[in-house]
Motif scaffolding. Structure first.
Motif, PDB file in Angstrom:
ATOM      1  N   GLU A   2      -7.705  11.377   4.039  1.00  0.00           N
ATOM      2  CA  GLU A   2      -6.663  10.354   4.133  1.00  0.00           C
ATOM      3  C   GLU A   2      -7.113   9.155   3.320  1.00  0.00           C
ATOM      4  OE1 GLU A   2      -5.264   9.592   8.052  1.00  0.00           O
ATOM      5  OE2 GLU A   2      -4.478  11.625   8.223  1.00  0.00           O
ATOM      6  N   ASP A   3      -6.242   8.686   2.488  1.00  0.00           N
ATOM      7  CA  ASP A   3      -6.566   7.713   1.462  1.00  0.00           C
ATOM      8  C   ASP A   3      -5.489   6.642   1.438  1.00  0.00           C
ATOM      9  OD1 ASP A   3      -7.592   6.540  -0.839  1.00  0.00           O
ATOM     10  OD2 ASP A   3      -7.227   8.254  -2.124  1.00  0.00           O
ATOM     11  N   ARG A   4      -5.751   5.574   0.722  1.00  0.00           N
ATOM     12  CA  ARG A   4      -4.710   4.564   0.503  1.00  0.00           C
ATOM     13  C   ARG A   4      -4.939   3.911  -0.850  1.00  0.00           C
ATOM     14  NH1 ARG A   4      -8.326   1.433   3.043  1.00  0.00           N
ATOM     15  NH2 ARG A   4      -8.373  -0.778   2.555  1.00  0.00           N
ATOM     16  N   THR A   5      -3.860   3.434  -1.419  1.00  0.00           N
ATOM     17  CA  THR A   5      -3.896   2.727  -2.686  1.00  0.00           C
ATOM     18  C   THR A   5      -3.226   1.376  -2.476  1.00  0.00           C
ATOM     19  OG1 THR A   5      -3.909   4.756  -3.976  1.00  0.00           O
ATOM     20  CG2 THR A   5      -3.088   2.787  -5.091  1.00  0.00           C
ATOM     21  N   VAL A  31     -15.385   1.547  -8.701  1.00  0.00           N
ATOM     22  CA  VAL A  31     -15.832   0.166  -8.487  1.00  0.00           C
ATOM     23  C   VAL A  31     -16.694   0.023  -7.241  1.00  0.00           C
ATOM     24  CG1 VAL A  31     -13.961  -0.918  -9.788  1.00  0.00           C
ATOM     25  CG2 VAL A  31     -13.658  -0.474  -7.341  1.00  0.00           C
ATOM     26  N   ALA A  32     -16.697   1.054  -6.386  1.00  0.00           N
ATOM     27  CA  ALA A  32     -17.515   1.011  -5.172  1.00  0.00           C
ATOM     28  C   ALA A  32     -17.747   2.427  -4.675  1.00  0.00           C
ATOM     29  CB  ALA A  32     -16.819   0.185  -4.081  1.00  0.00           C
ATOM     30  N   GLY A  33     -18.842   2.605  -3.971  1.00  0.00           N
ATOM     31  CA  GLY A  33     -19.135   3.894  -3.363  1.00  0.00           C
ATOM     32  C   GLY A  33     -19.913   4.831  -4.256  1.00  0.00           C
ATOM     33  N   PRO A  34     -20.062   6.078  -3.816  1.00  0.00           N
ATOM     34  CA  PRO A  34     -20.893   7.054  -4.516  1.00  0.00           C
ATOM     35  C   PRO A  34     -20.424   7.382  -5.939  1.00  0.00           C
ATOM     36  CG  PRO A  34     -20.206   7.893  -2.363  1.00  0.00           C
ATOM     37  CD  PRO A  34     -19.540   6.580  -2.562  1.00  0.00           C
ATOM     38  N   GLY A  35     -19.143   7.210  -6.216  1.00  0.00           N
ATOM     39  CA  GLY A  35     -18.636   7.486  -7.563  1.00  0.00           C
ATOM     40  C   GLY A  35     -19.341   6.679  -8.634  1.00  0.00           C
ATOM     41  N   ARG A  36     -19.798   5.481  -8.275  1.00  0.00           N
ATOM     42  CA  ARG A  36     -20.517   4.631  -9.233  1.00  0.00           C
ATOM     43  C   ARG A  36     -21.885   5.200  -9.580  1.00  0.00           C
ATOM     44  NH1 ARG A  36     -18.986   0.291 -11.483  1.00  0.00           N
ATOM     45  NH2 ARG A  36     -21.030  -0.635 -11.414  1.00  0.00           N
ATOM     46  N   LEU A  37     -22.410   6.090  -8.730  1.00  0.00           N
ATOM     47  CA  LEU A  37     -23.730   6.672  -8.983  1.00  0.00           C
ATOM     48  C   LEU A  37     -23.687   7.794 -10.020  1.00  0.00           C
ATOM     49  CD1 LEU A  37     -25.018   6.843  -5.297  1.00  0.00           C
ATOM     50  CD2 LEU A  37     -25.452   5.054  -7.000  1.00  0.00           C
ATOM     51  N   THR A  66       0.807  -1.224   0.000  1.00  0.00           N
ATOM     52  CA  THR A  66       0.000   0.000   0.000  1.00  0.00           C
ATOM     53  C   THR A  66       0.838   1.271   0.000  1.00  0.00           C
ATOM     54  OG1 THR A  66      -0.095   0.079   2.404  1.00  0.00           O
ATOM     55  CG2 THR A  66      -1.872  -1.101   1.308  1.00  0.00           C
ATOM     56  N   ILE A  67       0.184   2.325  -0.476  1.00  0.00           N
ATOM     57  CA  ILE A  67       0.662   3.696  -0.296  1.00  0.00           C
ATOM     58  C   ILE A  67      -0.443   4.399   0.480  1.00  0.00           C
ATOM     59  CG2 ILE A  67       1.209   5.906  -1.393  1.00  0.00           C
ATOM     60  CD1 ILE A  67       2.127   4.369  -3.846  1.00  0.00           C
ATOM     61  N   GLU A  68      -0.081   5.043   1.578  1.00  0.00           N
ATOM     62  CA  GLU A  68      -1.035   5.853   2.322  1.00  0.00           C
ATOM     63  C   GLU A  68      -0.754   7.300   1.961  1.00  0.00           C
ATOM     64  OE1 GLU A  68      -0.753   4.914   6.477  1.00  0.00           O
ATOM     65  OE2 GLU A  68      -1.075   2.775   6.095  1.00  0.00           O
ATOM     66  N   HIS A  69      -1.778   7.999   1.501  1.00  0.00           N
ATOM     67  CA  HIS A  69      -1.599   9.373   1.054  1.00  0.00           C
ATOM     68  C   HIS A  69      -2.850  10.176   1.323  1.00  0.00           C
ATOM     69  CE1 HIS A  69      -4.015   8.304  -2.516  1.00  0.00           C
ATOM     70  NE2 HIS A  69      -3.350   7.172  -2.464  1.00  0.00           N
ATOM     71  N   SER A  70      -2.761  11.465   1.109  1.00  0.00           N
ATOM     72  CA  SER A  70      -3.898  12.361   1.253  1.00  0.00           C
ATOM     73  C   SER A  70      -4.271  12.896  -0.112  1.00  0.00           C
ATOM     74  CB  SER A  70      -3.550  13.528   2.175  1.00  0.00           C
ATOM     75  OG  SER A  70      -3.159  13.045   3.439  1.00  0.00           O
ATOM     76  N   VAL A  71      -5.555  13.131  -0.311  1.00  0.00           N
ATOM     77  CA  VAL A  71      -6.045  13.727  -1.555  1.00  0.00           C
ATOM     78  C   VAL A  71      -6.838  14.981  -1.202  1.00  0.00           C
ATOM     79  CG1 VAL A  71      -6.139  11.551  -2.835  1.00  0.00           C
ATOM     80  CG2 VAL A  71      -8.142  12.309  -1.587  1.00  0.00           C
ATOM     81  N   GLN A  83      -1.799  -2.833 -11.556  1.00  0.00           N
ATOM     82  CA  GLN A  83      -3.216  -2.557 -11.307  1.00  0.00           C
ATOM     83  C   GLN A  83      -3.387  -2.214  -9.835  1.00  0.00           C
ATOM     84  OE1 GLN A  83      -6.431  -4.738 -13.283  1.00  0.00           O
ATOM     85  NE2 GLN A  83      -7.199  -5.219 -11.244  1.00  0.00           N
ATOM     86  N   LEU A  84      -4.082  -1.092  -9.607  1.00  0.00           N
ATOM     87  CA  LEU A  84      -4.235  -0.549  -8.265  1.00  0.00           C
ATOM     88  C   LEU A  84      -5.700  -0.397  -7.902  1.00  0.00           C
ATOM     89  CD1 LEU A  84      -1.704   2.382  -8.787  1.00  0.00           C
ATOM     90  CD2 LEU A  84      -1.218   0.145  -7.767  1.00  0.00           C
ATOM     91  N   ARG A  85      -5.977  -0.458  -6.609  1.00  0.00           N
ATOM     92  CA  ARG A  85      -7.301  -0.124  -6.079  1.00  0.00           C
ATOM     93  C   ARG A  85      -7.084   1.099  -5.201  1.00  0.00           C
ATOM     94  NH1 ARG A  85     -12.587  -2.821  -4.819  1.00  0.00           N
ATOM     95  NH2 ARG A  85     -11.894  -4.236  -6.432  1.00  0.00           N
ATOM     96  N   ALA A  86      -7.646   2.224  -5.663  1.00  0.00           N
ATOM     97  CA  ALA A  86      -7.471   3.493  -4.964  1.00  0.00           C
ATOM     98  C   ALA A  86      -8.717   3.795  -4.148  1.00  0.00           C
ATOM     99  CB  ALA A  86      -7.215   4.606  -5.979  1.00  0.00           C
ATOM    100  N   HIS A  87      -8.525   3.923  -2.844  1.00  0.00           N
ATOM    101  CA  HIS A  87      -9.622   4.235  -1.926  1.00  0.00           C
ATOM    102  C   HIS A  87      -9.637   5.742  -1.702  1.00  0.00           C
ATOM    103  CE1 HIS A  87     -10.103  -0.027  -0.842  1.00  0.00           C
ATOM    104  NE2 HIS A  87      -8.802  -0.069  -1.055  1.00  0.00           N
ATOM    105  N   ALA A  88     -10.806   6.344  -1.789  1.00  0.00           N
ATOM    106  CA  ALA A  88     -10.930   7.798  -1.607  1.00  0.00           C
ATOM    107  C   ALA A  88     -11.925   8.109  -0.508  1.00  0.00           C
ATOM    108  CB  ALA A  88     -11.331   8.462  -2.917  1.00  0.00           C
ATOM    109  N   GLY A  89     -11.728   7.521   0.642  1.00  0.00           N
ATOM    110  CA  GLY A  89     -12.587   7.792   1.787  1.00  0.00           C
ATOM    111  C   GLY A  89     -14.063   7.668   1.432  1.00  0.00           C
ATOM    112  N   PRO A  90     -14.851   8.680   1.767  1.00  0.00           N
ATOM    113  CA  PRO A  90     -16.287   8.613   1.496  1.00  0.00           C
ATOM    114  C   PRO A  90     -16.623   8.688   0.009  1.00  0.00           C
ATOM    115  CG  PRO A  90     -15.707  10.751   2.405  1.00  0.00           C
ATOM    116  CD  PRO A  90     -14.479   9.894   2.487  1.00  0.00           C
ATOM    117  N   GLY A  91     -15.652   9.062  -0.823  1.00  0.00           N
ATOM    118  CA  GLY A  91     -15.890   9.154  -2.269  1.00  0.00           C
ATOM    119  C   GLY A  91     -15.975   7.810  -2.958  1.00  0.00           C
TER     120      GLY A  91
END
Length: 150
Positions: A61-64, A109-115, A48-53, A76-84
């Motif tokens: 605070e985010d992680r990839t 792939v998950a969360g509100p971005g898919r909406l 993982t990489i822990e970073h802020s966006v 290939q990465l899975r980027a997590h964007a907190g509540p996004g």
């Protein structure tokens, strides 16, 4: 998946070297502004990489996480964007004579971005990722261990 391509005047090894330097993530990924921690085994699957966006004071605070890695060819990465939500990002490298073609695909792939409908999110992701690839290309071309520039 939303796709952007860029031809880079750099060796595939140089492009991949930037990808394997987790501390450089904030230099080429648009939106990643502060790297807090990089797994010592980056880019092994699961590392993982822990970073802020975002921009201060509204940083998240985010992680990839690495999902797949074919050294010198694909990451290939899975980027997590907190509540996004979460996005899957795939970078494929293809040598092409004097340089490398980078193919970057990304989508929620998950969360509100898919909406958000694809016709709305696609142009925004394409602009963001085109800039990310321009930054990645500049870093790959400028690697100090590169003997000469094409």
């Amino acid at each position: 998946m939303i796709e952007v391509r860029r031809r880079v005047h750099a060796r595939t090894e140089d492009v991949y070297a930037v990808l394997t330097d987790g501390w450089s993530y904030g230099l080429w990924v648009v939106g990643a502004v502060h790297i807090r921690r990089v797994s010592s085994d980056w880019p092994r699957v699961g590392s993982t990489i822990e970073h802020s966006v975002g921009a201060w004071p509204l940083m998240i605070e985010d992680r990839t996480v690495v999902e797949e890695n074919e050294p010198g060819r694909m990451l290939q990465l899975r980027a997590h964007a907190g509540p996004g939500g979460t996005a899957r990002v795939r970078l494929e490298l293809t040598p092409d004579g004097t340089g490398t073609t980078i193919r970057m695909t990304e989508d929620a792939v998950a969360g509100p971005g898919r909406l958000i409908p694809v016709p709305v999110r696609a142009p925004l992701l394409k602009l963001r990722n085109a800039e990310s690839l321009a930054r990645l290309a500049a870093l790959a071309r400028g690697r100090p261990d590169r003997p000469e520039r094409p």
